[in-house]
Structures are given as structure tokens and as C-alpha cells.
Design a protein around this motif. Sequence first.
Motif, PDB file in Angstrom:
ATOM      1  N   LEU A  36      -1.201  -6.530  -9.084  1.00  0.00           N
ATOM      2  CA  LEU A  36      -1.261  -5.099  -8.838  1.00  0.00           C
ATOM      3  C   LEU A  36      -2.722  -4.680  -8.790  1.00  0.00           C
ATOM      4  O   LEU A  36      -3.550  -5.162  -9.577  1.00  0.00           O
ATOM      5  CB  LEU A  36      -0.531  -4.327  -9.934  1.00  0.00           C
ATOM      6  CG  LEU A  36       0.988  -4.534 -10.030  1.00  0.00           C
ATOM      7  CD1 LEU A  36       1.586  -3.588 -11.056  1.00  0.00           C
ATOM      8  CD2 LEU A  36       1.652  -4.359  -8.683  1.00  0.00           C
TER       9      LEU A  36
ATOM     10  N   GLU B 105       0.447  -3.791  -4.354  1.00  0.00           N
ATOM     11  CA  GLU B 105       0.706  -5.197  -4.659  1.00  0.00           C
ATOM     12  C   GLU B 105       0.130  -5.994  -3.504  1.00  0.00           C
ATOM     13  O   GLU B 105       0.482  -5.767  -2.341  1.00  0.00           O
ATOM     14  CB  GLU B 105       2.199  -5.484  -4.812  1.00  0.00           C
ATOM     15  CG  GLU B 105       2.468  -6.942  -5.182  1.00  0.00           C
ATOM     16  CD  GLU B 105       3.905  -7.204  -5.586  1.00  0.00           C
ATOM     17  OE1 GLU B 105       4.434  -8.269  -5.221  1.00  0.00           O
ATOM     18  OE2 GLU B 105       4.503  -6.336  -6.252  1.00  0.00           O
TER      19      GLU B 105
ATOM     20  N   PRO C  41       3.212 -10.295 -10.756  1.00  0.00           N
ATOM     21  CA  PRO C  41       4.626  -9.954 -10.551  1.00  0.00           C
ATOM     22  C   PRO C  41       5.522 -10.833 -11.414  1.00  0.00           C
ATOM     23  O   PRO C  41       5.231 -12.012 -11.635  1.00  0.00           O
ATOM     24  CB  PRO C  41       4.848 -10.243  -9.062  1.00  0.00           C
ATOM     25  CG  PRO C  41       3.491 -10.159  -8.449  1.00  0.00           C
ATOM     26  CD  PRO C  41       2.549 -10.657  -9.498  1.00  0.00           C
TER      27      PRO C  41
END
Length: 608
Positions: free
Chosen positions: A326, A383, A409
Motif C-alpha cells: 500500500l 496498491e 497484501p
Amino acid sequence: MVWEAWFVIAVVAAMLIALAKEVAPPDLLVLLALLVIVAVGEVQSAQAPVPAPGVEAPPLRLPTATQAIAEFGNVGLITVGALFVVVAGLMQTGATTILTEPLLGRPKTLLSAQLRLLLPVSVASAFLNNTPIVAMFMPVVTDICKRANLSPSKLFLPMAYSATLGGVCTIIGTSTNIVVNDRLPAAMKFGLFDITWVGLPCAAAGVAYLMIFSRKLLPDRRPAISLSDDPRQYTVGMIVQEGGPLVGRTVEEAGLRHLPGLFLVEIERAGEVIPAVGPQAKLHQNDHLVFVGIVESVVDLRKTRGLLPATDQMFKLDAPTTQRRLIEAVVSGRCPLVGKTIREGRFRSTYNAAVLAVARDGQRIAGKIGDIVLETGDTLLLEAHTDFVAQQRNSNDFYLVSHVENSAPPRHDRARIALITLLAMVAIAAFGDGKYMLPAALGAAVIMVLAKCCTSAEARESIDLSVLITIAASLGIGRALETSGAADAIAQSLIGLAGESPWVQLGIVYFLTLVLTELITNNTAAVLMLPLTLSTVQQLGVSYKPFVIAVMMAASCGFATPFGYQTNLMVYGPGGYKFADYLRIGIPLDIIMMIVCIAIAPFVFPFH
């Protein structure tokens, strides 16, 4: 005592004073103390006369650099390092939640959290090595503190202490019991549950003390800035996964009610908007949940099993899941997408990044992500591939680009592999009375990386070097106390003053073992005290059992310093503790354990 013994005692005393006054970080102080001892040891070694041919050289009483460095390869130290990697695999796959949520639930108060945490930890530690138990529960404690808004300092140390207390209830519960039992003659060895008659009352008294007094004795250390003070309020949409674990559960049961700095604004279901969502509202598959909150909680939300980002753009990214992170990016006035919707500007195709949320002056931005019109100054939560920051750092399209910490993730598809690996490690470690703890931990760590439960980079980042340095340097100082003769001289002197009373001798044995445990390592203290204890028993003509059990208990139950047990050191940083915190809560616990053990052991195993 020889001068080397006095010298080591002086260095250790100075180190403890410096730790208590917080002159420098603990790892630096302990390492400095070891370096001082080693420096004198090297000088002593260089000046030692060369022995005549056939004459054995007298042993050196202070460790040299080679001997001190050898402690950095200690089995326990390497085991702890490997366990950090195992925990990283459990965290990155969400396996810790699967394993502990049914047991711990979602406590709302400190008392409830301690009740749900301390009892299971102590019971598990009675049959499993307490080091992996503490390692496994550390991320669980972090999660509980975040969700229930509790101070980590109120839970980490009680959890570590509970693991130690549970370990003294059986012979295989702690490595100290195994070491002592192995050194006894065959006819004197204890059975699996022989120590339980003493260990269980001690553990019960210890856990009760922690439940009653730890909330008052431990500090309430929280971040200086409240999570709700963060001006970046993202609006993020998540979809309840079809057939996932959250379907049919209420908002409260799903753990979506009390996320710090995050608020569930509404649920969109089959074209209908449900505002002001209550805690008992049930979740349906494909529900679109709209949250507003800070980036740290959005990261936690992203890792929740059963929730998927509302945008499908992330599934089209040209990057493996393991290489994504992220990223926050602030849109500049020169960005060609300003004034266009995210969909119109083809953001994913242009930057190979998916927009998960947008923050704009603390306002909630209604509508789907793709329909948001970008403005100068918008902060985007993306992302993207890990290289995105390097590629866009000097770009005119963004004012600022940065990684979000711990934002890999989730790899929920690897959770089953992580759990099987953990259970296999525990089973192998338990086999053979804990002799295979190191190969089990190393094997599990390797599997976690090879099976992609965590990446090699995440594995390296998970290893807390400050903890490992402190443990290794502590082992070196313990070796110096042993080789210099300081520990042995003090023990023999005090035991000689106890007279012929077995009760007094039992108290002296326990007290000496405890002091050595607090200053050096638990196993070293036990190994030093066992021959002295057996010699004392032989002179008194009494049963060895209460004395050996006192050595086992005291060598395991060192709570007043971070060095009493390696699990004490493991929670030092995560709990935000200071040296004085251990003294404040640990000294009374040491006294309680000593009183209960000395009071019960002679009745369970009489002197005559």
C-alpha cells in the motif's frame, strides 16, 4: 573470591544501575558491559605465561572475544530468531486470527482481555515450550490492544509471565525443568507431572496476582498522538466475500465495530443504502461496506479475512501479490488526471496502481472509487508494485509518494499452510522433551518463506536484532559470572551460613537460584545450583525432591529483570517497557512464588 570475580560483579552492578536509570537502550548497555569484560579478558589472555611443555595451562577466568562471540550462536538465541520468522508467516497469512479468535473472542475491557489471554497461555505453556507460545501470541496481543484501545504495556508482560508460570507445571513445560531432570541420576528423575503438585499452586497464585495487580503496577503507555487526530480520513469500500467467514455474522462479531480510527458509515445491499449501521446488523454476501478512517486501520481492514476491496482494479495489476504494497501519493497540480474521474483517466493503466481510497481535507467522498474526480492535493491510497515509490518519487504528477508500513497484501490462501507448519513445529518440539526445538523452529521458518507465507524481505524485517543482541550479550555476561567463580563463590558462602535446618537451606537454595536467574540465564543458574544443592542434601541427610523442585521453580520464575527469561526480553520493546517496570511488578511476583513453593514443596515431598 579472586579479583576476576569481584571485577565481573562490579561490571554487572554498574550495568543494572545504568539500566534502571535508562542511561541508554538496553541492548547497548548489556553489550557495553560484555565488551568491558571481554577487553580485560583479552588483556589477561595476552599476558598469560606460556606453560612449559607437558604442563597444562591454567584456565582463564574471564571470557575472551572468541568465547563471547560463541554465545551469539547459542541454540536458544537462534531459536528465538527463527520464531520471529514463523510469526511473520502467521501474521502475513492471517493464521493467528484463525487460531486465536475462537478462543479469545473480541474483549472490550482490560480485565476481559487478561482473563481471555492469560489462562489459555498458561495452560498451553504447560505442555509446549513457552518461547513459541509467547512468539505466537505477540501479534494477537497487538491486535487486541488496537481493537479494544488498550495499552500494550498492560498485556505483553502479563502474557509473557503467564507463559512462564504455565511452564513450571510439568517437566516438559520449560527447558529449565528438562535440563535439571536430565542431569539427575536415573533413579532420581521426576515424572511428567511430579512437579505439578507444586507448580500448579504457584502458577495459580501468580496468575491471580497478575489479574489483580498488573493493571495498577504496569504503566499505561500509549502513542503520544491519538489515532483519531490523523487529518487523513480515507473513504474506502469493501465487499463481503461470497461464501466467506463473515457472511451471516453481525458487525460486532466480525470485529468491524471497534476498529480504532475507523467508522462504518453505511452498507449498500442490492441497490439499497443502510445508513447508521448498528452493531447487531448482520452481514450478507456481496454487501458493499463503506468505511471512513485513518490509514493504519484501513491497512488492518485490508487484512481482514472475508473482506475484499470494492474496486476490481487491483486484480488487473501487472504485479505478483507478494510484490505489492500500500502506498500513499499526494496528487500535484501538474498531474494530467486532475479534473478527471479515476476511471476516465485510466489510472491503473497509466500508473500500474489501483486506487483503494481517497482522502480530501477530512471530508467523506461519496460514490464509487472510479467515479471520484481527482483534485490537486488529494491523498490517494494505492496498491502497487514495491517499485512504484522509486519510479514516481521524482515525478511531477505527485507531490509526495511513500510506502505504508506493514501493508503487504494478506495471503489468506496460505493460512492453512502456515497453520500446518506451526502445528508441525510444536509437535516436533514437544517430541523428545524439547530437544528438537531448534531444528523445528528453523524448519518452520524456512517453510514459511518457501511456501510464500511471507517473503524473504519480510522475514528479515521481522527479526528484532535488539532483542537478539540483548539475549546474546546477557549469555556472555552469564558465562563471565560462571567462569570467574563469582556465582559459585556466592552460592557456597550463603549455603554455608544456613546451618542444619532443612527449611532454611531450602529457602537459601531457592533465593540463590533466583538471584542467579535474574542476573544470568535460567539454565545456567540451574546447572550451577544443582550440584551444590545435591551436596547440601547429602550433608543434611534429607530428601532431594523438595530441593531440586525449588531449583527448577526458581530458575524458571525470574520476573524482576528482563534477563530472568528470554520471553521477558521478547516483550521488552513491543510493550514499551522500562527496566523499572520489571522491578515494580516482578519483585512481588518473585516473593509470591518463593513463599508458595517453599511452603508447599516439603509437604508434597517431605524432607524425611
